[in-house]
Write an enzyme that holds these catalytic residues in place. Structure first.
Site, PDB file in Angstrom:
ATOM      1  N   HIS A 488      41.278  15.322 -22.274  1.00  0.00           N
ATOM      2  CA  HIS A 488      41.303  15.672 -23.699  1.00  0.00           C
ATOM      3  C   HIS A 488      41.427  17.175 -23.925  1.00  0.00           C
ATOM      4  CE1 HIS A 488      41.376  14.504 -27.712  1.00  0.00           C
ATOM      5  NE2 HIS A 488      40.274  13.766 -27.801  1.00  0.00           N
ATOM      6  N   ASP A 492      46.209  14.980 -26.501  1.00  0.00           N
ATOM      7  CA  ASP A 492      45.547  14.451 -27.692  1.00  0.00           C
ATOM      8  C   ASP A 492      45.741  12.951 -27.784  1.00  0.00           C
ATOM      9  OD1 ASP A 492      48.076  13.902 -29.348  1.00  0.00           O
ATOM     10  OD2 ASP A 492      48.289  16.034 -28.887  1.00  0.00           O
TER      11      ASP A 492
END
Length: 518
Positions: A488, A492
Site C-alpha cells: 500500500h 492504491d
C-alpha cells in the site's frame, strides 16, 4: 702465521656453510628457520596440497542475502580418492537450495574438513587436494605444517582430535569407517559389494529424505539404503521408523503388534507421572530459517487485501478439451492444470499495470524511496515441498505460451520434490502466485515476498449453483476465489482492483488469451 690465518678462515667458511645448509633443510620440514635463511625458498612454501575454499553460493553481490554457512548433505569422494577438475566433491544445502560443489583441481583428496551433516563455513577450507597426486600420506604433515607462530597451537589441536577419535564409544566405530563409494564398489570381478549403509560416506540421500528423517527423529546413518549405490530412499526411512515404533509398542504391550503395520505408526511424546509440560527446543531447518528471515522482512511492508470470485466454468471446459488432445498425442506433458492459465493471465495484466511488476528501492545517497520498473515477468510459484515452502521462479513468462508454462512448472515441481532446485531457479522473482487451493482453503491473505509489491493467492475451486447467461436456468458453476495482497505504500486500491479485473476477465473468457499469445 699465514698458514694459521688461512686455516682459521677456511674453518669459518665451513661452519658458515653448514649453518646455511642446516637452515635450508630445517625450513623444508617446517622447523624454526635461522634469520640468515630468510632469502631461501623451501619446499613448504611451494606446497602441492591445496585447501579448497567453500565459495559463496548466494545470488551474487547484488543480493542482500549473504550465505555464511551451508550443511554438508553428502560427500562424493573420500580420502585418497582420485578426482579430476570439475569432478563433483560434495552436495551442500544452503538456506535456499542444494548445490553440487565441484573440484577446482585434479589430484588426490587428502583431507575432508567436515562430515556429512556438519555446517561448513563459507570462505573456509572444506577439503584438501594434492594437486600432484603423488604426495605420500606420511609427507602430508611436512607439506601442510602451520606457520612457526601457530605450530604449537596446531599440534595441541591435532592431539586433541586424536584423543577424541580414540575415545569414541564402541557403537560409533562402524560410523567412523567410510562406506564404499561408487568408485570403490567395483572390485575383483567387477561385482559391487555393498555393506551396511552406516558412516560418513554411507548416508547418501536427497535433502527431502534427510528432512523426512529429521521429522521422524531417525538417524539416517543407521538406515540401510536400498537405492542406487546405497542411497537412502523415503521408503527406507518410513520402514526404519515403522520397525522402530513397532518394537517400542511391542515392548510396551508385551509383544502385541499394531493393527495396521502397513502405515507409519504415530510417535507419541513421553509423559511424566505428574503430567507436567515438557518443552523441547528444536532448531529450525535451513528452509525454515530462511523463511523466518524472509517473512520478518516482508511483514515490514504495509499490506492490503483485495479478493474476488472467479468463474472457471469456461476454462474448465477448455482445459478438458486440451487435455484430451494431449492424451492422444502422448507427449512429455500428460495434462495441463489451471495454474498455467492463471500465470499467463497475470502476465498479460502486468503489461497494462507494470507497477505490480516493480520493486521498492531506497537510494543510498539521498535516502529517498523510488520504484524500480522491470521489463521481464519473472513469476514466482509458491510450492509445498518435503523440505518446506519454496518459491521457484518462471523466467520471462511474457514470452511463453500456456503449454511452455506448464512444461516449466512440471520441471520446477520435479526439482522441488527431489530437493534439486538451484539458486538460479529460486532467484529473480518479480511477482508471486500461491496456489493453496490444491491443498484446501477458500480464502487466504498471502504475504508479499521481499523485492515485490504484489502477490496472488488462489483458493480452492468448488461447484456452486448459478444462473445461466440470458436465462433463469440454474446451472453448475466452477467458482474459485482470488486473494491479492499489495504494497500500500506504492499501490492504491483502485489500481489493484483494475489489474485484478483484467485477470478475472481473461480467466473467465480464456478465448481472449489467444489474441495475446506469443
Amino acid at each position: 702465521m699465514f698458514l694459521q690465518q688461512s686455516s682459521r678462515a677456511v674453518r669459518r667458511q665451513w661452519h658458515l656453510y653448514k649453518r646455511l645448509n642446516q637452515a635450508v633443510v630445517c625450513g623444508a620440514y617446517g622447523q624454526h628457520q635461522h634469520p640468515w635463511a630468510k632469502g631461501f625458498h623451501s619446499t613448504r612454501q611451494m606446497r602441492v596440497v591445496k585447501p579448497v575454499l567453500l565459495a559463496d553460493i548466494g545470488e551474487g553481490r547484488s543480493s542482500s542475502v549473504c550465505i555464511v554457512e551451508c550443511e554438508i548433505i553428502q560427500w562424493f569422494v573420500e580420502p585418497e580418492a582420485r578426482v579430476e577438475e570439475f569432478s563433483p566433491l560434495c552436495e551442500v544445502q544452503s538456506d535456499k537450495a542444494s548445490v553440487e560443489i565441484t573440484s577446482r583441481f585434479s589430484g588426490v583428496v587428502k583431507k575432508l574438513h567436515y562430515e556429512a551433516g556438519d555446517m561448513a563455513k563459507v570462505g573456509k577450507p572444506f577439503v584438501d587436494i594434492d594437486i600432484q597426486g603423488d604426495a605420500k600420506k606420511e609427507d602430508l604433515e611436512a607439506l601442510t605444517v602451520p606457520e612457526p607462530s601457530r605450530r604449537e597451537e596446531a599440534g595441541a589441536s591435532l592431539q586433541l582430535d586424536e584423543e577424541l577419535k580414540a575415545g569414541r564409544p564402541s557403537e560409533d566405530q562402524n560410523a567412523a569407517a567410510p562406506a564404499p563409494t561408487e568408485a570403490s564398489l567395483i572390485k575383483g570381478n567387477g561385482q559391487a559389494r555393498l555393506s551396511k549403509n552406516n558412516g560418513t560416506y554411507g548416508s547418501l540421500a536427497t535433502p527431502a529424505v534427510r528432512h523426512l528423517s529429521k521429522e521422524l527423529t531417525v538417524d539416517i546413518t543407521e538406515i540401510r539404503g536400498t537405492g542406487k549405490d546405497g542411497r537412502v530412499l523415503k521408503e527406507d526411512v518410513y520402514k526404519f521408523a515403522e520397525d522402530r515404533d513397532t518394537s517400542r509398542i511391542s515392548s510396551a504391550a508385551g509383544g502385541a503388534a499394531p493393527s495396521n503395520p502397513a502405515s507409519p505408526a504415530f510417535s507419541y511424546p513421553q509423559t511424566t507421572a505428574d503430567n507436567a509440560q515438557i518443552e523441547t527446543p528444536t532448531p529450525l531447518t535451513n528452509v525454515q530459517a530462511q523463511m523466518f528471515k524472509a517473512m520478518t522482512r516482508s511483514l515490514s511492508i504495509p499490506h492490503f487485501i483485495y479478493a474476488d470470485e472467479i468463474d472457471f466454468s469456461r476454462l474448465h471446459s477448455l482445459r478438458g478439451r486440451l487435455n484430451a488432445t494431449l492424451a492422444k498425442e502422448k507427449g512429455d506433458l500428460a495434462k495441463v492444470s489451471y495454474l498455467p492459465f492463471i500465470i499467463k493471465a497475470v502476465s498479460m495484466a502486468l503489461y497494462q499495470y507494470p507497477i505490480l511488476n516493480a520493486r521498492v528501492d531506497v537510494d543510498s545517497d539521498t535516502d529517498k524511496p523510488n520504484l524500480v520498473m522491470r521489463s521481464q515477468h519473472n513469476i514466482g510459484i509458491a510450492m509445498d515441498t518435503p523440505a518446506g515452502l519454496l518459491v521457484p521462479v518462471l523466467k520471462n513468462v511474457g514470452s511463453m505460451n500456456v503449454y511452455s508454462i506448464a512444461a516449466e512448472l512440471a520441471r520446477l515441481q520435479s526439482l522441488a520434490t527431489t530437493g534439486k532446485l538451484s539458486v538460479l531457479d529460486l532467484s529473480g522473482g518479480t511477482i508471486t502466485v500461491s496456489n493453496i487451493g490444491n491443498i484446501g482453503g477458500t480464502y487466504l491473505a498471502p504475504v508479499i515476498v521481499d523485492k515485490a509489491v504484489a502477490i496472488l493467492g488462489v483458493g480452492r475451486m468448488r461447484e456452486v449453483p448459478g444462473f445461466d447467461d440470458g436465462s433463469d436456468a440454474v446451472v453448475r458453476r466452477q467458482i474459485c476465489n482470488f486473494s491479492w495482497s499489495a504494497d500500500h505504500r506504492v499501490v492504491d486500491g483502485a489500481t489493484m482492483a483494475r489489474a485484478a479485473e483484467v485477470v478475472r476477465r481473461l480467466v473467465e473468457q480464456p478465448d481472449q488469451m489467444i489474441l495475446h499469445l506469443r
